[in-house]
Structure formats: structure tokens, C-alpha cells
Design a protein around this motif. Structure first.
Motif, PDB file in Angstrom:
ATOM      1  N   LEU A  38      -5.115   5.362   2.266  1.00  0.00           N
ATOM      2  CA  LEU A  38      -4.032   4.525   2.795  1.00  0.00           C
ATOM      3  C   LEU A  38      -4.590   3.428   3.704  1.00  0.00           C
ATOM      4  N   ASP A  39      -5.593   3.771   4.517  1.00  0.00           N
ATOM      5  CA  ASP A  39      -6.222   2.755   5.362  1.00  0.00           C
ATOM      6  C   ASP A  39      -6.876   1.676   4.510  1.00  0.00           C
ATOM      7  N   GLU A  40      -7.553   2.100   3.451  1.00  0.00           N
ATOM      8  CA  GLU A  40      -8.197   1.146   2.540  1.00  0.00           C
ATOM      9  C   GLU A  40      -7.148   0.268   1.865  1.00  0.00           C
ATOM     10  N   LEU A  41      -6.051   0.876   1.438  1.00  0.00           N
ATOM     11  CA  LEU A  41      -4.975   0.125   0.796  1.00  0.00           C
ATOM     12  C   LEU A  41      -4.341  -0.852   1.781  1.00  0.00           C
ATOM     13  N   ASN A  42      -4.165  -0.419   3.015  1.00  0.00           N
ATOM     14  CA  ASN A  42      -3.602  -1.289   4.045  1.00  0.00           C
ATOM     15  C   ASN A  42      -4.517  -2.480   4.301  1.00  0.00           C
ATOM     16  N   SER A  43      -5.818  -2.233   4.330  1.00  0.00           N
ATOM     17  CA  SER A  43      -6.783  -3.311   4.523  1.00  0.00           C
ATOM     18  C   SER A  43      -6.734  -4.303   3.357  1.00  0.00           C
ATOM     19  N   LYS A  44      -6.674  -3.773   2.137  1.00  0.00           N
ATOM     20  CA  LYS A  44      -6.587  -4.649   0.963  1.00  0.00           C
ATOM     21  C   LYS A  44      -5.293  -5.458   0.977  1.00  0.00           C
ATOM     22  N   THR A  45      -4.204  -4.835   1.431  1.00  0.00           N
ATOM     23  CA  THR A  45      -2.920  -5.530   1.517  1.00  0.00           C
ATOM     24  C   THR A  45      -3.005  -6.678   2.514  1.00  0.00           C
ATOM     25  N   ASP A  46      -3.641  -6.423   3.666  1.00  0.00           N
ATOM     26  CA  ASP A  46      -3.808  -7.490   4.664  1.00  0.00           C
ATOM     27  C   ASP A  46      -4.647  -8.635   4.101  1.00  0.00           C
TER      28      ASP A  46
END
Length: 112
Positions: A49-57
Motif C-alpha cells: 500500500l505504501d508503494e502504491l501510494n508513492s506511485k499514485t503521488d
């Protein structure tokens, strides 16, 4: 007939207390293993989820940059088009003036 020390069942068909303790310990170990797996799974999901959040940003930032650059390009093309129209309009205006003055001068010389 078995000796009473080796019989796992004590009168009335109940397991001996050390067998019950062993059984409960095995269940606790099983549940503990399952809980450890669940915690590891949650940690991995949190990392994903952290990785996905970073990619989203990152994607949001790239989208903003794209919008700004496309707006800048649209404005630059609009001005380029407008300059071309003004130049064509200016040339047409000069040609019309030349034709007008040539006709006016031609009619003046015909009067004399």
C-alpha cells in the motif's frame, strides 16, 4: 488390557490432564503460527500500500506537469496561429491599398 499408566483415557472416557495440556499447547502453537502469518501478510500488504501510494503521488505529479506543459503548448500555438493570421491580414490589406491607389491614380491620369 493396557496398564493404567499407558492408557490415554482415564475413567469415563476423558483424556488425561497431561494429554489435554499437550493438545491445548498444540492448538496454541497452531493459532500462534497462523497469527504470525497473518501479521506478516498485513506487513506485506502495508508495504504494498505504501508503494502504491508513492506511485499514485508520482502519477499525480506527472499529470500536473503534463497539464501545465500542454496548456503552455496550446497558448504558444494559439499565438503562433494569431501572428500568422495578422501577417496574412496585413499583406492582404497592403495589396488592397496598392490596388486601390493604382486604380485611383489611373483614373486621375485618364481625366487629364
Amino acid at each position: 488390557k493396557m496398564a493404567s499408566g499407558s492408557d490415554p483415557l482415564v475413567g469415563g472416557g476423558y483424556p488425561r490432564s497431561d494429554d489435554r495440556v499437550g493438545h491445548v499447547q498444540r492448538e496454541v502453537e497452531t493459532v500462534s503460527g497462523i497469527m504470525k502469518e497473518n501479521v506478516q501478510s498485513l506487513v506485506q500488504q502495508g508495504e504494498r500500500l505504501d508503494e502504491l501510494n508513492s506511485k499514485t503521488d508520482d502519477l499525480l505529479s506527472e499529470a500536473r506537469n503534463f497539464k501545465k506543459s500542454s496548456t503552455d503548448m496550446k497558448n504558444a500555438l494559439w499565438w503562433k496561429d494569431m501572428r500568422m493570421k495578422l501577417m496574412i491580414g496585413g499583406v492582404v490589406f497592403v495589396v488592397v491599398l496598392i490596388i486601390f491607389f493604382n486604380i485611383k491614380n489611373a483614373t486621375k491620369t485618364d481625366e487629364y
